[in-house]
Design a protein around this motif. Structure first.
Motif, PDB file in Angstrom:
ATOM      1  N   ILE A 345       0.822  -1.214   0.000  1.00  0.00           N
ATOM      2  CA  ILE A 345       0.000   0.000   0.000  1.00  0.00           C
ATOM      3  C   ILE A 345       0.864   1.276   0.000  1.00  0.00           C
ATOM      4  O   ILE A 345       0.777   2.077  -0.927  1.00  0.00           O
ATOM      5  N   PRO A 346       1.763   1.445   1.009  1.00  0.00           N
ATOM      6  CA  PRO A 346       2.597   2.666   0.971  1.00  0.00           C
ATOM      7  C   PRO A 346       3.534   2.714  -0.227  1.00  0.00           C
ATOM      8  O   PRO A 346       3.813   3.798  -0.745  1.00  0.00           O
ATOM      9  N   GLN A 347       4.003   1.530  -0.668  1.00  0.00           N
ATOM     10  CA  GLN A 347       4.930   1.525  -1.810  1.00  0.00           C
ATOM     11  C   GLN A 347       4.267   2.070  -3.067  1.00  0.00           C
ATOM     12  O   GLN A 347       4.838   2.909  -3.765  1.00  0.00           O
ATOM     13  N   VAL A 348       3.061   1.592  -3.338  1.00  0.00           N
ATOM     14  CA  VAL A 348       2.369   2.039  -4.552  1.00  0.00           C
ATOM     15  C   VAL A 348       1.979   3.520  -4.428  1.00  0.00           C
ATOM     16  O   VAL A 348       2.165   4.300  -5.362  1.00  0.00           O
ATOM     17  N   VAL A 349       1.470   3.906  -3.265  1.00  0.00           N
ATOM     18  CA  VAL A 349       1.079   5.319  -3.075  1.00  0.00           C
ATOM     19  C   VAL A 349       2.284   6.229  -3.310  1.00  0.00           C
ATOM     20  O   VAL A 349       2.183   7.253  -3.996  1.00  0.00           O
ATOM     21  N   GLU A 350       3.429   5.830  -2.767  1.00  0.00           N
ATOM     22  CA  GLU A 350       4.629   6.657  -2.927  1.00  0.00           C
ATOM     23  C   GLU A 350       5.023   6.783  -4.401  1.00  0.00           C
ATOM     24  O   GLU A 350       5.343   7.881  -4.877  1.00  0.00           O
ATOM     25  N   LYS A 351       4.981   5.656  -5.137  1.00  0.00           N
ATOM     26  CA  LYS A 351       5.329   5.684  -6.566  1.00  0.00           C
ATOM     27  C   LYS A 351       4.412   6.640  -7.329  1.00  0.00           C
ATOM     28  O   LYS A 351       4.866   7.423  -8.158  1.00  0.00           O
ATOM     29  N   VAL A 352       3.124   6.547  -7.052  1.00  0.00           N
ATOM     30  CA  VAL A 352       2.172   7.406  -7.774  1.00  0.00           C
ATOM     31  C   VAL A 352       2.459   8.882  -7.452  1.00  0.00           C
ATOM     32  O   VAL A 352       2.468   9.733  -8.349  1.00  0.00           O
ATOM     33  N   LEU A 353       2.723   9.176  -6.172  1.00  0.00           N
ATOM     34  CA  LEU A 353       3.023  10.568  -5.785  1.00  0.00           C
ATOM     35  C   LEU A 353       4.265  11.079  -6.514  1.00  0.00           C
ATOM     36  O   LEU A 353       4.307  12.224  -6.975  1.00  0.00           O
ATOM     37  N   THR A 354       5.296  10.224  -6.613  1.00  0.00           N
ATOM     38  CA  THR A 354       6.545  10.623  -7.262  1.00  0.00           C
ATOM     39  C   THR A 354       6.315  10.949  -8.733  1.00  0.00           C
ATOM     40  O   THR A 354       6.925  11.862  -9.283  1.00  0.00           O
ATOM     41  N   ARG A 355       5.420  10.184  -9.375  1.00  0.00           N
ATOM     42  CA  ARG A 355       5.176  10.395 -10.813  1.00  0.00           C
ATOM     43  C   ARG A 355       4.246  11.566 -11.103  1.00  0.00           C
ATOM     44  O   ARG A 355       4.078  11.951 -12.260  1.00  0.00           O
ATOM     45  N   HIS A 356       3.614  12.130 -10.084  1.00  0.00           N
ATOM     46  CA  HIS A 356       2.594  13.150 -10.339  1.00  0.00           C
ATOM     47  C   HIS A 356       3.201  14.545 -10.539  1.00  0.00           C
ATOM     48  O   HIS A 356       4.072  14.969  -9.786  1.00  0.00           O
ATOM     49  N   LYS A 357       2.679  15.224 -11.549  1.00  0.00           N
ATOM     50  CA  LYS A 357       3.072  16.619 -11.776  1.00  0.00           C
ATOM     51  C   LYS A 357       2.047  17.493 -11.043  1.00  0.00           C
ATOM     52  O   LYS A 357       0.884  17.554 -11.428  1.00  0.00           O
ATOM     53  N   ASN A 358       2.508  18.154  -9.985  1.00  0.00           N
ATOM     54  CA  ASN A 358       1.581  18.863  -9.088  1.00  0.00           C
ATOM     55  C   ASN A 358       0.986  20.130  -9.726  1.00  0.00           C
ATOM     56  O   ASN A 358       1.670  20.854 -10.442  1.00  0.00           O
ATOM     57  N   PHE A 359      -0.318  20.357  -9.465  1.00  0.00           N
ATOM     58  CA  PHE A 359      -0.971  21.610  -9.853  1.00  0.00           C
ATOM     59  C   PHE A 359      -1.348  22.356  -8.585  1.00  0.00           C
ATOM     60  O   PHE A 359      -2.086  21.820  -7.758  1.00  0.00           O
ATOM     61  N   LEU A 360      -0.878  23.582  -8.434  1.00  0.00           N
ATOM     62  CA  LEU A 360      -1.244  24.339  -7.234  1.00  0.00           C
ATOM     63  C   LEU A 360      -2.596  25.029  -7.446  1.00  0.00           C
ATOM     64  O   LEU A 360      -2.944  25.378  -8.573  1.00  0.00           O
ATOM     65  N   HIS A 361      -3.340  25.225  -6.368  1.00  0.00           N
ATOM     66  CA  HIS A 361      -4.684  25.840  -6.386  1.00  0.00           C
ATOM     67  C   HIS A 361      -5.568  25.308  -7.520  1.00  0.00           C
ATOM     68  O   HIS A 361      -6.018  26.054  -8.385  1.00  0.00           O
ATOM     69  N   PRO A 362      -5.789  23.992  -7.525  1.00  0.00           N
ATOM     70  CA  PRO A 362      -6.559  23.398  -8.623  1.00  0.00           C
ATOM     71  C   PRO A 362      -8.046  23.748  -8.554  1.00  0.00           C
ATOM     72  O   PRO A 362      -8.573  23.992  -7.467  1.00  0.00           O
ATOM     73  N   ASP A 363      -8.702  23.796  -9.734  1.00  0.00           N
ATOM     74  CA  ASP A 363     -10.162  23.931  -9.744  1.00  0.00           C
ATOM     75  C   ASP A 363     -10.765  22.523  -9.792  1.00  0.00           C
ATOM     76  O   ASP A 363     -10.030  21.534  -9.841  1.00  0.00           O
ATOM     77  N   LEU A 364     -12.096  22.441  -9.795  1.00  0.00           N
ATOM     78  CA  LEU A 364     -12.737  21.132  -9.704  1.00  0.00           C
ATOM     79  C   LEU A 364     -12.360  20.191 -10.858  1.00  0.00           C
ATOM     80  O   LEU A 364     -12.008  19.035 -10.617  1.00  0.00           O
ATOM     81  N   PRO A 365     -12.379  20.650 -12.136  1.00  0.00           N
ATOM     82  CA  PRO A 365     -11.973  19.742 -13.221  1.00  0.00           C
ATOM     83  C   PRO A 365     -10.542  19.227 -13.050  1.00  0.00           C
ATOM     84  O   PRO A 365     -10.269  18.056 -13.328  1.00  0.00           O
ATOM     85  N   GLN A 366      -9.640  20.072 -12.569  1.00  0.00           N
ATOM     86  CA  GLN A 366      -8.247  19.630 -12.365  1.00  0.00           C
ATOM     87  C   GLN A 366      -8.148  18.586 -11.248  1.00  0.00           C
ATOM     88  O   GLN A 366      -7.353  17.657 -11.323  1.00  0.00           O
ATOM     89  N   ILE A 367      -8.969  18.784 -10.211  1.00  0.00           N
ATOM     90  CA  ILE A 367      -9.017  17.804  -9.116  1.00  0.00           C
ATOM     91  C   ILE A 367      -9.515  16.461  -9.640  1.00  0.00           C
ATOM     92  O   ILE A 367      -8.921  15.412  -9.381  1.00  0.00           O
ATOM     93  N   LEU A 368     -10.621  16.514 -10.402  1.00  0.00           N
ATOM     94  CA  LEU A 368     -11.203  15.268 -10.906  1.00  0.00           C
ATOM     95  C   LEU A 368     -10.236  14.566 -11.851  1.00  0.00           C
ATOM     96  O   LEU A 368     -10.127  13.345 -11.864  1.00  0.00           O
ATOM     97  N   GLU A 369      -9.498  15.353 -12.632  1.00  0.00           N
ATOM     98  CA  GLU A 369      -8.520  14.770 -13.556  1.00  0.00           C
ATOM     99  C   GLU A 369      -7.368  14.119 -12.786  1.00  0.00           C
ATOM    100  O   GLU A 369      -6.947  13.002 -13.106  1.00  0.00           O
ATOM    101  N   ALA A 370      -6.861  14.804 -11.764  1.00  0.00           N
ATOM    102  CA  ALA A 370      -5.765  14.253 -10.960  1.00  0.00           C
ATOM    103  C   ALA A 370      -6.215  12.975 -10.251  1.00  0.00           C
ATOM    104  O   ALA A 370      -5.470  11.991 -10.169  1.00  0.00           O
TER     105      ALA A 370
END
Ligand code: MG
Length: 384
Positions: A345-370
């Motif tokens: 569980i933590p291993q996979v969560v960490e991998k996904v977090l590492t691969r994510h390109k962060n968006f600051l102050h996201p709107d609802l569509p950006q949240i749903l997409e992420a």
């Protein structure tokens, strides 16, 4: 008399809420109920509480529900997510208990808020994924969010009548979950059955797994940040196995207020229903002489890396908490179905977090997409 709607009435919180409302027939009317697919229990609840309407998310379950009632009830049935959102438009609703688990509670939560209603919020994932926007909307539409999570309710109660600028830090208590005393080696081969045996709280499966990984506490850190406008570094997790102190707040003069009660979710649920009043009830008081001692310890972040991952996502902000939550939801689901090991569980969560390109102050569509991206990515990593 207040009109109450309970979303997720067939879950653990929903059931506790109905058990509680049975004792207050003159104060509250149950106007509506909802379930994802547990229509067998829903049908029983309908007979007992006679609501005007229900919402059922799963379309096949709607057919089963109608058969179960055999035309003996004239309860109105709303179908799917659109139906649920339409149901919430009833102007007579005073408070909604939101006890659906997972990020799927996000759209109903925004709908309740945008109508300026009071939300008794038991779901934490929506606030984790979308906290900035949710709190913004709550201010804009003058909707009051009363937390039902026992820790957040405790903090909320400790802060009543206090100015938030005097708040120094929050001590978020944690029972430690069912695996607190297991060795790192034992955690490698832990089974679903062992994880689902929680020593203090009887809860749904998702949150019980989250309690075991300490992700639940991590999500609560993020939840508390939004609810009380506190930075992650000012929230400290304290393991407190007796689960009698439900959390504490420290003010700038180093004075601490704590909230205590017996370990029963009906306490925070009742307060969210009756606030600002307090009503006499039949619940058990704390027995200090039987308890004798209360214990405290620091969490083991090495053995339970999910808590550290949540702190990092909290500090990164933007879409990171949403990604943390979505990846975790997939991991927990896969763990429960035997497709992922506990330590995966933590291993996979960490991998996904590492691969994510962060968006600051996201709107609802950006949240749903992420959210969607993180779910796909987690599934890809787990495979099958
Ligand atoms: Mg909690």
């Amino acid at each position: 008399m207040q009109n109450i709607v309970i979303l997720g009435s067939t879950g653990s919180i929903g059931e506790s809420a109905l058990k509680l409302l049975k004792d207050f027939p003159r104060e509250f009317k149950v106007l509506g109920l909802s379930t994802r697919a547990n229509v067998e229990l829903l049908a029983k609840q309908v007979k007992l509480f006679n609501p005007e309407y229900v919402s059922i998310n799963d379309l096949a379950a709607v057919v089963r529900f109608k058969k179960l009632l055999k035309g003996r009830s004239n309860v109105k049935v709303y179908e799917g997510m659109d139906g649920l959102l339409a149901m919430l438009e009833d102007k007579r609703i005073d408070r909604v208990l939101l006890a659906i688990s997972g990020a799927q509670a996000l759209l109903p939560l925004l709908k309740i808020i945008r109508q300026g209603k009071i939300v008794a919020l038991a779901n934490k994932e929506a606030l984790v994924a979308c906290g900035e926007l949710v709190m913004q909307e709550a201010r804009k539409f003058k909707s009051l969010i009363i937390p039902v999570d026992s820790e957040q309710s405790a903090i909320w109660q400790c802060l009543r009548g206090q100015e938030s600028r005097y708040l120094n830090k929050i001590y978020l208590t944690a029972s430690g979950g069912p695996l607190k005393d297991k060795s790192a080696a034992a955690l490698k081969k832990i089974t679903v059955k062992e994880v689902l045996k929680h020593p203090r709280w009887k809860m749904g499966k998702k949150i019980t797994v989250d309690s075991a990984t300490l992700m639940n506490k991590g999500l609560e850190v993020i939840e508390a940040m939004h609810l009380f406008k506190v930075k992650a570094q000012n929230i400290e997790v304290v393991i407190h196995p007796e689960a009698i102190i439900h959390s504490m707040v420290e003010f700038r003069d180093k004075v601490i207020l704590a909230q205590l009660s017996d370990t029963d979710m009906r306490f925070p649920i009742q307060y969210a229903f009756t606030y600002p009043e307090r009503m006499a009830n039949n619940l058990k008081p704390v027995d200090f002489f039987k308890l004798k001692s209360l214990n405290f310890a620091a969490p083991d972040m090495k053995k339970f890396p999910c808590l550290g991952l949540a702190y990092t996502a909290a500090q990164d902000a933007g879409t990171m908490p949403c990604v943390l939550n979505a990846a975790n939801e997939i991991c927990v689901d896969c763990f429960l179905r035997g497709k992922l090991k506990f330590l995966g569980i933590p291993q996979v969560v960490e991998k996904v977090l590492t691969r994510h390109k962060n968006f600051l102050h996201p709107d609802l569509p950006q949240i749903l997409e992420a959210d969607n991206w993180a779910r796909c990515e987690a599934k890809k990593i787990i495979g099958g």
